[in-house]
Design a protein around this motif. Structure first.
Motif, mmCIF file in Angstrom:
data_model
loop_
_atom_site.group_PDB
_atom_site.id
_atom_site.type_symbol
_atom_site.label_atom_id
_atom_site.label_comp_id
_atom_site.label_asym_id
_atom_site.label_seq_id
_atom_site.Cartn_x
_atom_site.Cartn_y
_atom_site.Cartn_z
ATOM 1 N N PHE A 92 5.240 12.406 0.436
ATOM 2 C CA PHE A 92 5.060 11.114 1.099
ATOM 3 C C PHE A 92 5.425 11.214 2.581
ATOM 4 C CE2 PHE A 92 6.646 6.942 2.435
ATOM 5 C CZ PHE A 92 5.585 6.123 2.068
ATOM 6 N N ARG A 142 -6.238 3.300 -4.439
ATOM 7 C CA ARG A 142 -6.538 3.949 -3.169
ATOM 8 C C ARG A 142 -8.045 3.898 -2.905
ATOM 9 N NH1 ARG A 142 -3.896 9.709 -4.054
ATOM 10 N NH2 ARG A 142 -5.023 9.358 -6.007
ATOM 11 N N GLU A 195 1.147 4.210 -2.804
ATOM 12 C CA GLU A 195 1.008 5.638 -2.499
ATOM 13 C C GLU A 195 2.171 6.429 -3.098
ATOM 14 O OE1 GLU A 195 -1.022 7.688 -0.790
ATOM 15 O OE2 GLU A 195 -2.587 6.218 -0.366
ATOM 16 N N THR A 217 1.997 6.668 -6.886
ATOM 17 C CA THR A 217 0.992 7.640 -7.297
ATOM 18 C C THR A 217 1.537 9.059 -7.199
ATOM 19 O OG1 THR A 217 -0.791 6.171 -6.555
ATOM 20 C CG2 THR A 217 -1.339 8.493 -6.840
ATOM 21 N N LEU A 218 2.252 9.357 -6.109
ATOM 22 C CA LEU A 218 2.840 10.689 -5.941
ATOM 23 C C LEU A 218 3.907 10.955 -7.004
ATOM 24 C CD1 LEU A 218 3.175 10.776 -2.044
ATOM 25 C CD2 LEU A 218 1.592 12.104 -3.448
ATOM 26 N N GLN A 261 0.827 -1.196 0.000
ATOM 27 C CA GLN A 261 0.000 0.000 0.000
ATOM 28 C C GLN A 261 0.872 1.260 0.000
ATOM 29 O OE1 GLN A 261 -2.689 0.254 3.296
ATOM 30 N NE2 GLN A 261 -3.642 2.135 2.586
ATOM 31 N N GLN A 262 1.940 1.256 0.835
ATOM 32 C CA GLN A 262 2.835 2.415 0.864
ATOM 33 C C GLN A 262 3.539 2.580 -0.483
ATOM 34 O OE1 GLN A 262 2.636 4.218 3.579
ATOM 35 N NE2 GLN A 262 1.351 2.679 4.537
ATOM 36 N N ASN A 295 2.751 12.820 4.595
ATOM 37 C CA ASN A 295 1.613 11.932 4.845
ATOM 38 C C ASN A 295 1.947 10.849 5.867
ATOM 39 O OD1 ASN A 295 0.060 13.307 2.969
ATOM 40 N ND2 ASN A 295 0.645 11.951 1.272
#
Length: 607
Positions: free
Chosen positions: A201, A310, A159, A162-163, A155-156, A204
């Motif tokens: 990141f 997400r 993320e 995506t960034l 999941q990380q 977040n």
């Protein structure tokens, strides 16, 4: 000045009052245990249900149609307690009432004392019986925390990818290594865009540690794997307790066992199919927007559907869920979200009216090698017709039973890590009754032999010791009834028998020391005084060292071992209390009666 002599073998009034109050309190707590327990079904209806009289009539009718006999019933406006004739019919009766009442009532299985109502009003209840005495089913579950950690890594990673795409960092790659770290590599031409994505990141996820290994290479350590493991275990424990409570079993035991195992005991359950289906399930749902560049999953028709990696929100934001039938008679699940989930769904739906939203159903199933594998499917793709809030419905489940199971799982909570049932044991009620009969027969035999030995060997003092032994057993049962969550098991009965032996040993040490003092020529009064005084240190040392062993067994043991440790440890305390203080007070009263009798005799001779 005349020196005041000390009176031997005399307690002050407050000593006797403390002993009497303690005995009375513990005997009162032990009193409910002399009454037999009866199997009951407790029904709590909500305000939308019918009146108490109508509900009571319906309950009788529904159960009688299924051949279930009700021996006694207590019915009020919103509650009903039905006493069944047979323990084996509890599961059947619960299923029948759940079928007819649905969401309008909560149906719970329990065992209730047949004692007088004033005991219940005082909050006194009998000692709960364990699985080996009552019968039921036991599950041993293994929690795959490593799978959850790997999913967190994935999941990380998603993320961060995506960034990176958002910032336009072309050529940057994110991989996971064997040390459970993320490795971010990028060419020099996109260093600025990559650092922007990395800074976003970190904002977040500030708990993660980012290190630069060399030019164009960063590693990201996910914070606190050990803490993450402990948190997963605690969350799974709480979720499983909620699931067991949702099944309507009030006397279940859910405990952690070892590093990554959880043990569940369900006393009185003889049909483990539903319990196994709900407890062992690891299903959850999440809501996603459609995306051609996201993950691809099949829908119920086998067609591929691309969804955003997400989620809009996950099952952790669900506060309540119930199964119902929709407008066209199709089963659906009514979802209630918490405030944070409701706000998130409200913001998304307001900005995406007319756009589709997918509901992703995820569960873990064992393959042929016994390894848990994740299986996900899109159970529905619905167009957002209006602004949604914290209450909406989902459809697309395969059957009514699947819809009800999903509603129950979502209501009780989603598991943080997948679990698998590695052991299942079923004990019938007849075996539990046989264990009770054999266990208490051993207790009666052991206690009878001890009482006979003490009476024959020590006579008058033996009678006092026997009274103390009986009081010790009563006090121990009362103390166990006071301890929250204490459950009497077959090893616990063994602890009761051992406690009788320890209590007898306490009296033997004292009485033998008294006999020794008498052989040295001391009077009876002095012998009793020195006997109790000199034996106390030996008794304390023996019981204290045994109490340490009981504490160790309780801290490192589980299940039957922990039950034995509780019974044995509390038995040591009650044997000290009755063997030293209660028996001493009885001896003091006996000596006082003898002194008065001797004084009356002297007065009669003098007159």
């Amino acid at each position: 000045m005349r020196k005041q002599t000390r009176a031997f073998n005399r307690y002050s009034l407050w000593h006797y009052l403390v002993i009497l109050i303690s005995l009375g309190f513990l005997m009162l707590n032990a009193l409910p245990n002399i009454y037999a327990e009866r199997p009951v079904i407790k029904v709590s209806t909500n305000k939308q249900a019918a009146s108490g009289e109508l509900v009571g009539t319906q309950l009788y009718q529904w159960l009688n149609e299924e051949g279930i006999e009700i021996s006694f019933a207590e019915i009020s406006d919103s509650q009903a307690t039905l006493t069944l004739a047979n323990t084996s019919e509890q599961q059947h009766a619960q299923a029948v009432l759940n079928k007819h009442l649905g969401e309008h009532a909560e149906v719970v299985i329990a065992m209730q004392s047949s004692g007088p109502a004033w005991l219940a009003r005082l909050g006194l209840s009998p000692l709960q019986l364990g699985l080996d005495l009552r019968g039921g089913v036991q599950f041993l579950l293994e929690v795959d925390t490593q799978q959850a950690i790997n999913e967190s890594l994935a999941q990380q990673r998603g993320e961060l990818n995506t960034l990176l795409r958002t910032q336009g960092a072309r050529g940057a790659r994110v991989l996971s290594n064997e040390q459970q770290q993320l490795e971010l590599s990028f060419p020099a031409r996109v260093a600025e865009q990559t650092m922007a994505a990395l800074n976003a990141f970190q904002s977040n996820f500030p708990e993660h540690e980012v290190r630069q290994q060399q030019a164009g290479l960063f590693t990201i350590n996910l914070a606190g794997h050990q803490d993450f493991h402990q948190a997963l275990m605690m969350q799974n424990l709480q979720t499983l307790r909620d699931r067991v409570a949702a099944l309507g079993i009030t006397e279940a035991v859910v405990q952690r066992q070892g590093h990554n195992f959880i043990r569940i005991e369900l006393p009185g359950v003889q049909d483990p199919a539903q319990a196994k289906r709900v407890i062992g399930a690891t299903a959850t749902i999440s809501f996603h927007a459609l995306s051609a560049n996201g993950d691809v999953h099949q829908n119920v028709s086998g067609e591929p559907v691309g969804i955003d990696t997400r989620p809009i929100l996950t099952g952790q934001k669900i506060t309540n869920a119930s199964a119902q039938f929709g407008e066209f008679g199709m089963p659906e699940v009514l979802i209630n979200l918490d405030s944070a989930g409701g706000n998130r769904m409200s913001d998304f739906s307001r900005q995406n009216i007319g756009q589709p939203m997918a509901t992703l159903y995820t569960e873990y199933l064992e393959n042929e090698a016994g390894v848990l594998e994740r299986h996900s499917k899109v159970i529905s793709v619905a167009t957002i017709q209006a602004h949604l809030g914290s209450r909406f419905t989902i459809t697309g489940m395969d059957s009514v039973q699947a819809t009800q199971d999903l509603a129950l799982l979502l209501k009780a909570g989603s598991l943080s890590a997948p679990i698998s049932i590695v052991e299942e044991r079923l004990l019938g009620p007849s075996l539990g009754e046989q264990n009770i009969s054999n266990g208490f027969a051993a207790l009666a035999l052991g206690m009878g032999l001890m009482l006979a030995f003490m009476l024959v060997w020590y006579r008058g003092l033996g009678l006092i010791a026997n009274i103390a032994l009986v009081l010790n057993l009563v006090c121990l049962i009362g103390l166990l009834s006071l301890v929250p969550g204490a459950v009497l098991t077959l090893p616990g009965i063994a602890g009761l028998v051992l406690t009788i032996g320890m209590a007898t040993d306490t009296n033997v040490l004292i009485f033998e020391r008294i006999k020794e003092e008498r052989r040295r020529g001391l009077s009876e009064e002095m012998a009793v005084h020195h006997g109790y005084k000199n034996a106390f240190s030996t008794i304390f040392d023996a019981n204290f060292t045994s109490l340490i062993i009981a504490a160790i067994l309780f801290s490192v043991g589980f299940g039957p071992i922990k039950g034995f440790a509780i019974t044995f440890g509390l038995g040591l305390l009650t044997s000290m209390f009755t063997g030293v203080y209660v028996s001493r007070s009885l001896v003091n009263l006996q000596l006082a009666w003898r002194r008065k009798a001797a004084l009356r005799q002297l007065q009669e001779l003098a007159s």
